[in-house]
Structure formats: structure tokens, C-alpha cells
Design a protein around this motif. Structure first.
Motif, PDB file in Angstrom:
ATOM      1  N   SER A 152      -5.370 -15.527 -28.472  1.00 40.12           N
ATOM      2  CA  SER A 152      -4.750 -14.280 -28.909  1.00 40.12           C
ATOM      3  C   SER A 152      -5.289 -13.099 -28.110  1.00 40.12           C
ATOM      4  O   SER A 152      -6.483 -13.021 -27.814  1.00 40.12           O
ATOM      5  CB  SER A 152      -4.956 -14.107 -30.411  1.00 40.12           C
ATOM      6  N   SER A 154      -5.254  -8.833 -27.823  1.00 45.20           N
ATOM      7  CA  SER A 154      -4.983  -7.583 -28.525  1.00 45.20           C
ATOM      8  C   SER A 154      -4.897  -6.430 -27.533  1.00 45.20           C
ATOM      9  O   SER A 154      -5.745  -6.302 -26.645  1.00 45.20           O
ATOM     10  CB  SER A 154      -6.096  -7.297 -29.542  1.00 45.20           C
ATOM     11  N   PHE A 161      -9.543  -7.192 -38.061  1.00 49.11           N
ATOM     12  CA  PHE A 161      -9.113  -8.572 -38.238  1.00 49.11           C
ATOM     13  C   PHE A 161      -9.843  -9.149 -39.441  1.00 49.11           C
ATOM     14  O   PHE A 161     -11.039  -8.909 -39.629  1.00 49.11           O
ATOM     15  CB  PHE A 161      -9.440  -9.353 -36.966  1.00 49.11           C
ATOM     16  N   LEU A 177     -11.019  -5.507 -33.771  1.00 48.41           N
ATOM     17  CA  LEU A 177     -10.482  -5.979 -32.486  1.00 48.41           C
ATOM     18  C   LEU A 177      -9.943  -4.778 -31.733  1.00 48.41           C
ATOM     19  O   LEU A 177      -9.176  -3.981 -32.283  1.00 48.41           O
ATOM     20  CB  LEU A 177      -9.371  -7.017 -32.696  1.00 48.41           C
ATOM     21  N   HIS A 179      -8.534  -2.914 -27.840  1.00 49.71           N
ATOM     22  CA  HIS A 179      -7.713  -3.100 -26.649  1.00 49.71           C
ATOM     23  C   HIS A 179      -8.414  -4.031 -25.649  1.00 49.71           C
ATOM     24  O   HIS A 179      -9.559  -3.784 -25.272  1.00 49.71           O
ATOM     25  CB  HIS A 179      -7.456  -1.745 -25.992  1.00 49.71           C
ATOM     26  N   ARG A 211      -0.153  -1.153 -31.872  1.00 50.24           N
ATOM     27  CA  ARG A 211      -1.029  -2.254 -31.475  1.00 50.24           C
ATOM     28  C   ARG A 211      -0.132  -3.450 -31.188  1.00 50.24           C
ATOM     29  O   ARG A 211       0.799  -3.727 -31.946  1.00 50.24           O
ATOM     30  CB  ARG A 211      -1.996  -2.632 -32.579  1.00 50.24           C
ATOM     31  N   TYR A 212      -0.397  -4.144 -30.080  1.00 57.12           N
ATOM     32  CA  TYR A 212       0.297  -5.398 -29.777  1.00 57.12           C
ATOM     33  C   TYR A 212      -0.697  -6.540 -29.838  1.00 57.12           C
ATOM     34  O   TYR A 212      -1.869  -6.392 -29.476  1.00 57.12           O
ATOM     35  CB  TYR A 212       0.915  -5.366 -28.377  1.00 57.12           C
ATOM     36  N   ASN A 213      -0.216  -7.681 -30.280  1.00 59.91           N
ATOM     37  CA  ASN A 213      -1.024  -8.897 -30.212  1.00 59.91           C
ATOM     38  C   ASN A 213      -0.112 -10.026 -29.793  1.00 59.91           C
ATOM     39  O   ASN A 213       0.948 -10.225 -30.390  1.00 59.91           O
ATOM     40  CB  ASN A 213      -1.655  -9.210 -31.568  1.00 59.91           C
ATOM     41  N   THR A 215       0.029 -14.224 -29.028  1.00 58.03           N
ATOM     42  CA  THR A 215      -0.699 -15.472 -29.262  1.00 58.03           C
ATOM     43  C   THR A 215       0.021 -16.620 -28.574  1.00 58.03           C
ATOM     44  O   THR A 215       1.240 -16.784 -28.727  1.00 58.03           O
ATOM     45  CB  THR A 215      -0.795 -15.791 -30.766  1.00 58.03           C
TER      46      THR A 215
END
Ligand code: MD3
Ligand code: FE
Length: 220
Positions: A152, A154, A161, A177, A179, A211-213, A215
């Protein structure tokens, strides 16, 4: 040279990302993706240009506060009938876009850094959080093969988290978490309950108020 003339901080001069150990096979690689950050954000834009972010409905009928899209062979989707991986984006009726090169290279490097050999992801879920969005405690068990890890990444605004245990009622740790942080989870940690606390307001130079994540998973 006498030690009192050593320049400060240069004795830690390795390029390895600092690590936070979450479990026997779960590790945070702090800042592992910072250098590629702008490229990765641009690549998310390219993915979303083909398969836009959308708020999906869960089987209980509620809309997710997190918006999502996918790239790769299979994408994670949810609707009133349940959760599954599907090769077709239900919104466009077409295949999900290909995995951007920058994504794939990073996933391979991170799996290797965490000592997972033979990671062959076929799905990449991209989540987008605006302030107020959250992901409640859950396990990821829609994948066929729990022997492969999840990687994953971030980007943008920081989040807290939530890292629980093997049952829902186990105590939950809170791990920030940031950048560029990359987390790899596998082995006995693969089915750990986890979630993301409600995103706070903020502004990030690369992602604005998001925020982007993303996975990587072996789904099929
Ligand atoms: C630990 N996403 O999409 S990534 C998810 O930040 C999800 O968007 C969160 O949980 C996010 O399912 C957290 C970290 C993550 C993903 C899968 C895991 C942690 C995991 C599977 C097992 C254990
Ligand atoms: Fe998850």
C-alpha cells in the motif's frame, strides 16, 4: 578523525527508508515513495481519466465516504449484492486502465524491500479520501490467495491508520501514515483488521485537499 569533529547526522548516511514494524510480516517503509510522489500523483490522474473516482454502495445500502477507482486486470467493486473483483468497471462497462509503469515498479521494489519474493499482483485499488472520509475496521478477504502480500502506498494528506488484531474486538493501534509512506503486509498479518480514521482538513502541495492510497493485491 576525532569524534568531536564528525559532522552531525552523516553517520546514518544510508538511503534505506526508516521502518516501523507493525507485526511479524507487516512493515511501514517511511518515505519510500517520496521521490516518485509527483509522478505517482500524475499517474493517478491518468487512471482516473479512464475510470473516474466514484462512491460505491456497500451491501448494507450505505455509500462509502471514500471514493475509489482501480487499474490492472481486476478491480475491487461493491454494490448492493456484495464485494468482488471484476475485470470490468461497472461504470464504464470497459476494462480498468492498465497499471501505470511508476506504480508497478514501486510495488515490486517495496515487496522486495520487505522480503516478499514472488509477488505478482493483478489488481490495484486506488482510494481517495477527502476530509471527513473514513474506512471502518475490516479485513481484506475478497482475494483468492492470502499467501501473497498487499503493498500500500499513501500520498498527499496524512491519515491515522488503525491497526487491530485477528478479531474485530482486539485492541487497535493508531499509526500515522504520511505522504510517500509504503506499507507491506503479508504472512500472519495478512488478515489483520484495519481501517483509516476520519481524514482531517488540510492542504498538500501535490494533492490539494486529498489523501490517496493505492494497494496492490493478488486477487484472482
Ligand atoms: C492490512 N485501505 O483499501 S491501506 C483497503 O489507506 C484499505 O486506503 C486503507 O484498507 C487506505 O482495503 C489502508 C492498507 C491495508 C490494505 C490492506 C490490508 C492494510 C492491510 C490487508 C491486510 C492487512
Ligand atoms: Fe483494507
Amino acid at each position: 578523525m576525532p569524534s568531536d569533529t564528525l559532522p552531525l547526522a552523516l553517520d546514518e548516511g544510508t538511503d534505506a527508508a526508516p521502518r516501523v514494524i507493525l507485526g511479524p510480516r507487516a512493515v511501514v517503509l517511511r518515505g519510500f515513495a517520496v521521490v516518485q510522489g509527483a509522478d505517482l500523483v500524475a499517474a493517478i490522474g491518468a487512471v482516473a481519466g479512464v475510470s473516474p473516482f466514484r462512491h460505491m454502495v456497500v451491501p448494507g445500502g450505505w455509500k462509502m465516504s471514500v471514493a475509489l477507482t482501480n487499474c490492472g486486470k481486476a478491480g475491487w467493486v461493491t454494490d448492493r449484492t456484495g464485494y468482488r473483483y471484476d475485470a470490468i468497471d461497472p461504470e464504464t462497462g470497459r476494462r480498468w486502465p492498465p497499471v501505470p509503469r511508476a506504480f508497478a515498479e514501486l510495488a515490486a521494489e517495496a515487496a522486495q524491500a520487505a522480503e516478499f519474493a514472488g509477488f505478482h499482483p493483478d489488481a490495484c485499488l486506488v482510494n481517495r479520501y477527502a476530509p471527513g472520509a473514513r474506512l471502518s475496521l475490516h479485513q481484506d478477504r475478497n482475494e483468492r490467495d492470502f499467501d501473497q502480500p498487499i503493498v500500500s502506498v499513501s500520498l498527499g494528506l496524512p491519515a491515522i491508520f488503525l491497526w487491530g488484531g485477528q478479531t474485530r474486538s482486539d485492541r487497535v493501534r493508531r499509526i500515522p501514515l504520511f505522504h510517500g509512506d509504503v506499507v507491506v503486509w503479508g504472512g500472519p498479518d495478512r488478515l489483520t483488521f484495519h481501517g483509516v480514521h476520519t481524514l482531517a482538513e488540510g492542504e498538500h502541495p501535490l494533492t490539494g485537499a486529498y489523501r490517496y492510497n493505492f494497494t496492490f493485491r493478488r486477487a484472482l
